[in-house]
Design a protein around this motif. Structure first.
Motif, PDB file in Angstrom:
ATOM      1  N   ILE A   1       7.058  -9.868   3.083  1.00  0.00           N
ATOM      2  CA  ILE A   1       6.940  -8.584   3.418  1.00  0.00           C
ATOM      3  C   ILE A   1       7.643  -8.277   2.215  1.00  0.00           C
ATOM      4  O   ILE A   1       7.774  -6.916   1.694  1.00  0.00           O
ATOM      5  CB  ILE A   1       7.132  -8.448   4.607  1.00  0.00           C
TER       6      ILE A   1
ATOM      7  N   TYR B   1       0.513 -11.683   4.318  1.00  0.00           N
ATOM      8  CA  TYR B   1       1.784 -11.673   4.421  1.00  0.00           C
ATOM      9  C   TYR B   1       2.241 -10.977   3.297  1.00  0.00           C
ATOM     10  O   TYR B   1       3.098 -10.315   3.130  1.00  0.00           O
ATOM     11  CB  TYR B   1       2.526 -10.808   5.591  1.00  0.00           C
TER      12      TYR B   1
ATOM     13  N   ARG C   1       3.088 -10.087  -0.336  1.00  0.00           N
ATOM     14  CA  ARG C   1       2.405  -8.249  -0.736  1.00  0.00           C
ATOM     15  C   ARG C   1       1.594  -8.703  -1.871  1.00  0.00           C
ATOM     16  O   ARG C   1       2.019  -9.292  -2.862  1.00  0.00           O
ATOM     17  CB  ARG C   1       3.605  -7.528  -1.584  1.00  0.00           C
TER      18      ARG C   1
ATOM     19  N   LYS D   1      -2.452  -1.229  -2.959  1.00  0.00           N
ATOM     20  CA  LYS D   1      -0.983  -2.356  -2.547  1.00  0.00           C
ATOM     21  C   LYS D   1      -1.225  -2.277  -1.500  1.00  0.00           C
ATOM     22  O   LYS D   1      -1.452  -1.559  -0.576  1.00  0.00           O
ATOM     23  CB  LYS D   1      -0.156  -1.339  -3.357  1.00  0.00           C
ATOM     24  N   GLY D   2      -1.165  -3.756  -0.446  1.00  0.00           N
ATOM     25  CA  GLY D   2      -1.162  -4.030   0.296  1.00  0.00           C
ATOM     26  C   GLY D   2      -0.214  -5.454   0.941  1.00  0.00           C
ATOM     27  O   GLY D   2      -0.216  -5.291  -0.209  1.00  0.00           O
ATOM     28  N   LEU D   3      -1.145  -5.592   2.098  1.00  0.00           N
ATOM     29  CA  LEU D   3      -0.315  -7.095   2.816  1.00  0.00           C
ATOM     30  C   LEU D   3      -1.529  -7.781   2.185  1.00  0.00           C
ATOM     31  O   LEU D   3      -2.413  -7.476   2.969  1.00  0.00           O
ATOM     32  CB  LEU D   3       0.642  -6.998   3.550  1.00  0.00           C
TER      33      LEU D   3
ATOM     34  N   ASP E   1      -4.782  -5.422   3.642  1.00  0.00           N
ATOM     35  CA  ASP E   1      -4.223  -4.443   4.402  1.00  0.00           C
ATOM     36  C   ASP E   1      -3.326  -3.422   3.907  1.00  0.00           C
ATOM     37  O   ASP E   1      -2.371  -3.619   3.146  1.00  0.00           O
ATOM     38  CB  ASP E   1      -3.242  -5.153   5.389  1.00  0.00           C
TER      39      ASP E   1
ATOM     40  N   ASP F   1      -1.687  -0.697   2.545  1.00  0.00           N
ATOM     41  CA  ASP F   1       0.202   0.533   3.227  1.00  0.00           C
ATOM     42  C   ASP F   1      -0.782   1.841   2.973  1.00  0.00           C
ATOM     43  O   ASP F   1      -1.202   2.319   3.410  1.00  0.00           O
ATOM     44  CB  ASP F   1       1.235   0.625   1.265  1.00  0.00           C
ATOM     45  N   ALA F   2       0.855   2.614   3.145  1.00  0.00           N
ATOM     46  CA  ALA F   2       0.823   3.851   3.665  1.00  0.00           C
ATOM     47  C   ALA F   2       0.367   4.719   2.903  1.00  0.00           C
ATOM     48  O   ALA F   2       0.781   5.629   2.755  1.00  0.00           O
ATOM     49  CB  ALA F   2       1.969   3.996   4.629  1.00  0.00           C
TER      50      ALA F   2
ATOM     51  N   GLY G   1      -1.179   1.182   6.342  1.00  0.00           N
ATOM     52  CA  GLY G   1       0.249   1.412   6.645  1.00  0.00           C
ATOM     53  C   GLY G   1       0.439   0.676   7.678  1.00  0.00           C
ATOM     54  O   GLY G   1       1.743   1.029   8.549  1.00  0.00           O
TER      55      GLY G   1
ATOM     56  N   THR H   1      -0.196  -1.984   9.919  1.00  0.00           N
ATOM     57  CA  THR H   1      -0.366  -3.346   9.889  1.00  0.00           C
ATOM     58  C   THR H   1       1.268  -4.096  10.600  1.00  0.00           C
ATOM     59  O   THR H   1       1.930  -3.076  10.226  1.00  0.00           O
ATOM     60  CB  THR H   1       0.186  -3.800   8.452  1.00  0.00           C
TER      61      THR H   1
END
Length: 237
Positions: free
Chosen positions: A42, A65, A67, A134-136, A180, A182-183, A194, A196
């Motif tokens: 992460i 998870y 990134r 961007k995210g997981l 997933d 991001d914020a 964001g 998750t």
């Protein structure tokens, strides 16, 4: 004879309970290693979303998870709402296909409250053109949620089933995972990314202590039977 059978049974139970306790201790060690690995992923810098050549080697243990980052265009006309309960209350996850140059990636853009279910109510939050997300990396959730099966025919979704959603929306070249988001804020406020929750149940120590306690009780009853057998001749005399 009956007492001997009972003693044998209690000893077997004690051995079985001890084995289960040891197994839970081993599971606890494995879970802690998994938690440490996920925590490390992460906090690493994002890498490119895995493409088709990497899909066969993906696994929940090694890749969930991570990134990741992907660039493409959202297909808002193929979005899917998946029922969700979050820190913001009940509503939906908004899953939207992102067309990249080589494949399609399902992106969980974030949470949408019930009063924003209709696309027109959150049109300002649906960006056009090429963008980077961007995210997981999250593994697909096939089938449905607990006691609630996805119903593609009625467009009712309770889990983020990548293959099921791709089939229902007529998508091809779809990655076997989803992102997933991001914020990163959007103009319309929703969907809210964001959110998750990275949490792993870790009840293994409690389970292990329970099994060991049952093993101890079994040994105690075995000792009582043995003691009774030793005292019986003296009582008879």
């Amino acid at each position: 004879m009956k007492r001997r059978l009972l003693m044998t049974l209690t000893l077997l139970l004690a051995a079985g309970f001890a084995a289960l306790g040891i197994w839970q201790i081993e599971r606890r060690a494995w879970k802690h290693e998994l938690i440490a690995a996920v925590s490390a992923r992460i906090h690493r810098a994002p890498v490119a979303a895995p493409g088709p050549a990497e899909w066969p080697g993906l696994s929940a243990g090694d890749d969930a998870y991570r990134r990741i980052v992907a660039t493409g265009r959202f297909r808002h006309d193929r979005e899917t709402l998946v029922q969700a309960v979050t820190e913001r209350g009940a509503g939906y996850w908004l899953l939207t296909p992102l067309d990249t140059p080589t494949f399609t990636l399902i992106v969980n853009r974030g949470f949408v409250p019930r009063d924003k279910r209709e696309a027109a109510a959150r049109a300002a939050g649906n960006p056009a053109g090429t963008l980077t997300v961007k995210g997981l990396l999250r593994m697909s959730e096939p089938g449905g949620a607990f006691l609630r099966a996805n119903d593609a025919a009625r467009d009712r979704w309770y889990s983020r089933d990548v293959a099921g959603i791709a089939k229902a929306r007529g998508l091809d070249r779809v990655a076997p995972y989803f992102l997933d988001a991001d914020a990163a804020p959007n103009a319309g406020g929703y969907p809210a990314g964001g959110l998750t929750v990275v949490r792993f149940r870790d009840p293994h120590l409690v389970y292990a202590l329970t099994w060991f306690a049952l093993g101890g009780i079994s040994l105690y009853f075995s000792w009582l039977l043995w003691r009774s057998a030793r005292l019986r001749p003296n009582m008879d005399s």
